[in-house]
Write a protein that holds these residues in place. Structure first.
Motif, PDB file in Angstrom:
ATOM      1  N   LEU A 250       0.781  -1.184   0.052  1.00 11.18           N
ATOM      2  CA  LEU A 250      -0.118   0.177   0.066  1.00 11.18           C
ATOM      3  C   LEU A 250       0.738   1.165   0.095  1.00 11.18           C
ATOM      4  N   ASP A 251       1.951   1.503   0.658  1.00 13.10           N
ATOM      5  CA  ASP A 251       2.790   2.526   0.730  1.00 13.10           C
ATOM      6  C   ASP A 251       3.512   2.892  -0.533  1.00 13.10           C
ATOM      7  N   ASP A 252       3.616   1.758  -1.440  1.00 11.13           N
ATOM      8  CA  ASP A 252       4.255   2.073  -2.675  1.00 11.13           C
ATOM      9  C   ASP A 252       3.737   1.054  -3.458  1.00 11.13           C
ATOM     10  N   LEU A 253       2.510   1.231  -4.137  1.00  9.60           N
ATOM     11  CA  LEU A 253       1.756   0.308  -5.141  1.00  9.60           C
ATOM     12  C   LEU A 253       2.563   0.276  -6.466  1.00  9.60           C
ATOM     13  N   PRO A 254       2.527  -0.661  -6.985  1.00 10.84           N
ATOM     14  CA  PRO A 254       3.239  -1.112  -8.504  1.00 10.84           C
ATOM     15  C   PRO A 254       2.340  -0.421  -9.468  1.00 10.84           C
ATOM     16  N   THR A 255       2.946  -0.069 -10.594  1.00 11.03           N
ATOM     17  CA  THR A 255       2.031   0.304 -11.881  1.00 11.03           C
ATOM     18  C   THR A 255       1.532  -1.167 -12.245  1.00 11.03           C
ATOM     19  N   LEU A 256       0.593  -1.067 -13.286  1.00  8.96           N
ATOM     20  CA  LEU A 256      -0.163  -2.285 -13.732  1.00  8.96           C
ATOM     21  C   LEU A 256       0.933  -3.128 -14.234  1.00  8.96           C
ATOM     22  N   PRO A 257       2.058  -2.717 -15.013  1.00 10.92           N
ATOM     23  CA  PRO A 257       3.099  -3.461 -15.610  1.00 10.92           C
ATOM     24  C   PRO A 257       3.745  -3.987 -14.616  1.00 10.92           C
ATOM     25  N   ILE A 288      -9.107  -1.005  -1.830  1.00 13.74           N
ATOM     26  CA  ILE A 288      -8.312  -1.581  -0.542  1.00 13.74           C
ATOM     27  C   ILE A 288      -7.742  -0.349   0.276  1.00 13.74           C
ATOM     28  N   LYS A 289      -7.431   0.784  -0.545  1.00 14.95           N
ATOM     29  CA  LYS A 289      -6.826   2.028   0.154  1.00 14.95           C
ATOM     30  C   LYS A 289      -8.193   2.474   0.862  1.00 14.95           C
ATOM     31  N   ARG A 290      -9.516   2.691   0.765  1.00 15.19           N
ATOM     32  CA  ARG A 290     -10.510   3.024   1.199  1.00 15.19           C
ATOM     33  C   ARG A 290     -10.869   2.256   2.400  1.00 15.19           C
ATOM     34  N   ASP A 291     -10.885   0.831   2.402  1.00 14.91           N
ATOM     35  CA  ASP A 291     -11.240   0.006   3.432  1.00 14.91           C
ATOM     36  C   ASP A 291     -10.128  -0.132   4.287  1.00 14.91           C
ATOM     37  N   SER A 292      -8.696   0.000   4.017  1.00 17.72           N
ATOM     38  CA  SER A 292      -7.757  -0.027   4.857  1.00 17.72           C
ATOM     39  C   SER A 292      -7.563   1.337   5.820  1.00 17.72           C
ATOM     40  N   ALA A 293      -7.989   2.319   4.996  1.00 17.38           N
ATOM     41  CA  ALA A 293      -8.068   3.748   5.902  1.00 17.38           C
ATOM     42  C   ALA A 293      -9.231   3.696   6.819  1.00 17.38           C
ATOM     43  N   ILE A 294     -10.274   2.988   6.628  1.00 17.86           N
ATOM     44  CA  ILE A 294     -11.364   2.962   7.453  1.00 17.86           C
ATOM     45  C   ILE A 294     -10.870   1.940   8.852  1.00 17.86           C
ATOM     46  N   GLU A 295     -10.201   0.845   8.494  1.00 24.25           N
ATOM     47  CA  GLU A 295      -9.851  -0.007   9.424  1.00 24.25           C
ATOM     48  C   GLU A 295      -8.968   0.681  10.329  1.00 24.25           C
ATOM     49  N   LEU A 296      -7.684   1.477   9.989  1.00 26.96           N
ATOM     50  CA  LEU A 296      -6.910   2.030  10.596  1.00 26.96           C
ATOM     51  C   LEU A 296      -7.602   3.267  11.486  1.00 26.96           C
ATOM     52  N   LEU A 297      -8.280   3.882  10.823  1.00 27.06           N
ATOM     53  CA  LEU A 297      -9.021   4.870  11.791  1.00 27.06           C
ATOM     54  C   LEU A 297      -9.643   4.416  12.948  1.00 27.06           C
ATOM     55  N   VAL A 298     -10.384   3.216  12.667  1.00 23.65           N
ATOM     56  CA  VAL A 298     -11.342   2.678  13.747  1.00 23.65           C
ATOM     57  C   VAL A 298     -10.475   1.969  14.806  1.00 23.65           C
ATOM     58  N   ASN A 299      -9.513   1.113  14.399  1.00 24.36           N
ATOM     59  CA  ASN A 299      -8.996  -0.004  15.289  1.00 24.36           C
ATOM     60  C   ASN A 299      -7.480   0.252  15.549  1.00 24.36           C
ATOM     61  N   SER A 300      -6.898   1.531  15.067  1.00 27.18           N
ATOM     62  CA  SER A 300      -5.599   1.783  15.527  1.00 27.18           C
ATOM     63  C   SER A 300      -5.326   2.925  16.062  1.00 27.18           C
ATOM     64  N   LYS A 301      -4.104   3.387  16.557  1.00 23.78           N
ATOM     65  CA  LYS A 301      -3.881   4.796  17.243  1.00 23.78           C
ATOM     66  C   LYS A 301      -2.962   5.550  16.430  1.00 23.78           C
ATOM     67  N   GLN A 306       0.160   9.634   9.913  1.00 21.75           N
ATOM     68  CA  GLN A 306       0.735   8.008   9.749  1.00 21.75           C
ATOM     69  C   GLN A 306       0.037   7.205   8.782  1.00 21.75           C
ATOM     70  N   ILE A 307      -1.291   7.276   8.950  1.00 19.11           N
ATOM     71  CA  ILE A 307      -2.231   6.695   8.078  1.00 19.11           C
ATOM     72  C   ILE A 307      -2.146   6.968   6.832  1.00 19.11           C
ATOM     73  N   SER A 308      -2.296   8.336   6.354  1.00 21.25           N
ATOM     74  CA  SER A 308      -1.808   8.930   5.109  1.00 21.25           C
ATOM     75  C   SER A 308      -0.629   8.412   4.305  1.00 21.25           C
ATOM     76  N   GLU A 309       0.523   8.505   4.959  1.00 21.72           N
ATOM     77  CA  GLU A 309       1.770   8.006   4.645  1.00 21.72           C
ATOM     78  C   GLU A 309       1.631   6.278   4.300  1.00 21.72           C
ATOM     79  N   ARG A 310       1.169   5.483   5.378  1.00 24.68           N
ATOM     80  CA  ARG A 310       0.766   4.079   4.962  1.00 24.68           C
ATOM     81  C   ARG A 310       0.191   3.781   3.700  1.00 24.68           C
ATOM     82  N   LEU A 311      -0.800   4.626   3.636  1.00 27.91           N
ATOM     83  CA  LEU A 311      -1.759   4.280   2.275  1.00 27.91           C
ATOM     84  C   LEU A 311      -0.969   4.678   0.955  1.00 27.91           C
ATOM     85  N   GLY A 312       0.353   5.632   1.233  1.00 26.84           N
ATOM     86  CA  GLY A 312       1.008   5.917  -0.223  1.00 26.84           C
ATOM     87  C   GLY A 312       0.457   7.490  -0.366  1.00 26.84           C
ATOM     88  N   PHE A 313      -0.207   8.057   0.312  1.00 38.18           N
ATOM     89  CA  PHE A 313      -0.263   9.722  -0.004  1.00 38.18           C
ATOM     90  C   PHE A 313       0.832  10.615   0.183  1.00 38.18           C
TER      91      PHE A 313
END
Length: 338
Positions: A250-257, A288-301, A306-313
């Motif tokens: 998630l933090d460094d998503l590959p291109t399609l190729p 995946i980005k949307r659902d991971s963001a929701i999971e981290l906001l609800v169930n992590s500190k 940090q969440i933004s960085e983890r999701l590659g923004f």
């Protein structure tokens, strides 16, 4: 390869609104129940809001127990608790899928609560038709959603495999949240504004064996909706393979190729196979980005930064803007209400 968890897959709040629509429960009682399931009552007023599959399963289970009606008010009369247990015992004793389908139809005819199901076999496959003429529009939508979901998941549970749906025919226009039907029905082909409510399978369905054990039934009946919702026999689709790759990078998503190279397949072939499953690389990444963001906001500190960085923004501001497009509220507000 990382696998998606049911805890970080989300679903539209509209499914909860539908489940509540016909229930004669006081608003205070509903709010208390939602809070118990870690759902902010205010989210009911936000059509773009989403919740985890776990939360959705919990709220449906609690609404069923609280109302004492296994159809949540959508039958002509309440379907008493225990009806599903009787049905599942009867289906598990069937000798073949053909007998399962017949027993399923017979059960709802005998029950007589306004759920009409019939099955037919022709040269194109096996079809189950749901009667809906005596129901209003909202009931038609719910009966199709729940009926198709229930029939398919029960068949899969009995055969211990995710048997593919050939087609779903809905007698209404696609709801705003219909994208989530892919999740409910494993990416099955769908047709809207049809002349009937029908779920279709290939004729191979009737050649399958009923292999589920009686020992598995108590676990299913302890919390049937949750058990069926989380049903997974490790089906390896191209969508699931790509989702696993995305989840682990998630933090460094590959291109399609680059992704295609990882999966040892040509990029255009990967695109075509995802399209056959009703998906695309872009859609999977966004989900995946949307659902991971929701999971981290609800169930992590983790902080929003940090969440933004983890999701590659690259910065927090584009993450905040994108998250608001996904859910209707900024991440800080979403975390506050959960």
């Amino acid at each position: 390869m990382a696998q998606l968890s049911v805890h970080n897959v989300s679903i539209s709040i509209e499914f909860v609104r539908s489940a509540l629509l016909k229930l004669a429960l006081e608003r205070a009682e509903i709010d208390t129940l939602l809070v118990q399931c870690r759902i902010a009552p205010s989210l009911l007023n936000s059509p773009q809001a989403r919740l985890s599959l776990t939360q959705f399963g919990q709220v449906i289970t609690q609404l069923t127990l609280r109302s004492g009606d296994e159809l949540l008010g959508y039958g002509k009369q309440p379907v008493p608790l225990g009806s599903l247990s009787l049905l599942m015992h009867w289906l598990l004793a069937a000798s073949s899928p053909r007998q399962v389908l017949q027993r399923l139809c017979d059960f709802y005819r005998i029950l007589g609560k306004g759920v009409e199901v019939e099955w037919v076999e022709d040269e194109e496959g096996v079809h189950l038709n749901f009667g809906y003429a005596s129901h209003d529009q909202a009931s038609q939508v719910y009966i199709c959603e729940y009926g198709f979901f229930f029939v398919h998941r029960v068949l899969c549970w009995l055969m211990k495999e995710i048997f593919p749906i050939k087609q779903l025919l809905f007698p209404f226009s696609p709801p705003a949240y219909s994208r989530d039907y892919r999740l409910m029905f494993y990416g099955a082909p769908m047709v809207f504004n049809g002349s009937a409510a029908r779920i279709s399978f290939s004729a191979d369905l009737l050649k399958r064996d009923i292999i589920q054990s009686r020992e598995a039934l108590p676990a299913l009946l302890k919390d049937p909706f949750n058990q069926l919702l989380m049903l997974n026999f490790s089906q390896e689709t191209w969508t699931s393979k790509v989702a696993g790759c995305v989840q682990s990078q998630l933090d460094d998503l590959p291109t399609l190729p680059q992704l295609a190279a990882q999966l040892q397949i040509a990029p255009h072939t990967l695109q075509r196979r995802l399209a056959v499953e009703g998906s695309s690389y872009l859609a999977i990444k966004n989900q995946i980005k949307r659902d991971s963001a929701i999971e981290l906001l609800v169930n992590s500190k983790l902080s929003i930064e940090q969440i933004s960085e983890r999701l590659g923004f690259s910065e927090t501001s584009p993450f905040t803007r994108t998250f608001k497009e996904w859910t209707g509220v900024p991440p800080s507000a979403y975390r506050k209400h959960h």
